[in-house]
Design a protein around this motif. Structure first.
Motif, mmCIF file in Angstrom:
data_model
loop_
_atom_site.group_PDB
_atom_site.id
_atom_site.type_symbol
_atom_site.label_atom_id
_atom_site.label_comp_id
_atom_site.label_asym_id
_atom_site.label_seq_id
_atom_site.Cartn_x
_atom_site.Cartn_y
_atom_site.Cartn_z
ATOM 1 N N GLU A 44 0.845 -1.188 0.000
ATOM 2 C CA GLU A 44 0.000 0.000 0.000
ATOM 3 C C GLU A 44 0.883 1.241 0.000
ATOM 4 O OE1 GLU A 44 -2.709 -0.500 3.316
ATOM 5 O OE2 GLU A 44 -4.132 -1.520 1.998
ATOM 6 N N ARG A 142 -7.241 -4.948 -2.247
ATOM 7 C CA ARG A 142 -6.448 -5.112 -3.469
ATOM 8 C C ARG A 142 -7.347 -5.410 -4.670
ATOM 9 N NH1 ARG A 142 -2.525 -7.855 -1.170
ATOM 10 N NH2 ARG A 142 -3.700 -9.775 -1.237
ATOM 11 N N TYR A 145 -9.254 -2.226 -5.597
ATOM 12 C CA TYR A 145 -8.322 -1.270 -6.198
ATOM 13 C C TYR A 145 -8.056 -1.626 -7.663
ATOM 14 C CZ TYR A 145 -3.793 0.721 -7.460
ATOM 15 O OH TYR A 145 -2.779 1.349 -8.136
ATOM 16 N N ARG A 148 -11.039 -0.759 -9.840
ATOM 17 C CA ARG A 148 -11.114 0.684 -10.114
ATOM 18 C C ARG A 148 -10.078 1.091 -11.157
ATOM 19 N NH1 ARG A 148 -11.362 0.849 -4.499
ATOM 20 N NH2 ARG A 148 -9.238 1.674 -4.365
ATOM 21 N N THR A 176 -1.232 7.131 -6.759
ATOM 22 C CA THR A 176 -2.361 6.209 -6.933
ATOM 23 C C THR A 176 -1.913 4.853 -7.493
ATOM 24 O OG1 THR A 176 -2.909 6.922 -9.197
ATOM 25 C CG2 THR A 176 -3.919 8.159 -7.383
ATOM 26 N N TYR A 179 0.078 -1.533 -4.799
ATOM 27 C CA TYR A 179 -0.205 -2.954 -5.058
ATOM 28 C C TYR A 179 0.494 -3.364 -6.358
ATOM 29 C CZ TYR A 179 -4.008 -2.560 -1.596
ATOM 30 O OH TYR A 179 -4.746 -2.340 -0.455
#
Length: 199
Positions: A44, A142, A145, A148, A176, A179
């Motif tokens: 992260e 994860r 994310y 997205r 941004t 991961y």
């Protein structure tokens, strides 16, 4: 988690920094730069408001002459706390080291989770459990994310590599991208942190 590559030319080594001699803040600063503000274990992003610790992977080495750069990783403070100390370390022996060349072959990324390529691989199993790489909440974070990111990619009109490169090169979006292993494997791209040097 991805295999952590330690730099042969690390300033931590060049300057002979010692955690025991009070260089913890400098070590943390240099590890943050080396790790591109990414937590070594959770992957992260480590923002300015995130408490991060210099984590001694093998806690039995802390404050000894054997402690050093290969044992230090910058991680989110919560993960360091949950990892525990000597008693928990001893429970998970033998253990795979985060810098092991074959880490990513032994602990495989699959659909948001880290699974063992061989269920009889005790070292890999112990690392996954010790660092809580199989934490359900982290798996979900994860997965969401990546979804997205895929949605944003679909709207961008760019290839996966162009999209990741653009975000990394942008002062607005560079934080941004985290991961990293999931991004590289899900989008079939290479996350090139060298692009950050030009922003």
């Amino acid at each position: 988690m991805r295999r952590i590559e330690k730099k042969s030319d690390s300033l931590i080594v060049q300057e002979n920094l010692s955690y025991r001699e009070g260089n913890g803040k400098q070590i943390a600063k240099l590890l943050r730069a080396e790790q591109n503000s990414i937590c070594a274990y959770t992957e992260e992003y480590l923002g300015r408001a995130d408490k991060a610790d210099v984590e001694h992977f093998n806690p039995t080495l802390k404050n000894t002459d054997q402690d050093g750069y290969q044992n230090w990783f910058l991680v989110k403070a919560q993960w360091n706390t949950e990892k525990g100390h000597t008693a928990r370390w001893l429970k998970y022996q033998p253990i795979l080291h985060p810098t092991s060349e074959d880490l990513q072959e032994r602990i495989v990324y699959s659909n948001g989770q880290y699974i063992l390529s061989n269920e009889d691989d005790i070292e890999a199993k112990n690392l996954r459990s010790y660092l809580k790489l199989d934490d359900e909440q982290l798996d979900k974070a994860r997965i969401y994310y990546i979804q997205r990111l895929k949605d944003d990619l679909a709207l961008s009109g760019l290839t996966g590599q162009e999209f990741i490169d653009w975000r990394l090169a942008s002062p607005v979006y560079k934080s941004t991208i985290y991961y990293i292993r999931a991004v590289e494997e899900e989008l079939n791209v290479k996350v090139n942190f060298d692009l950050l040097e030009h922003t």
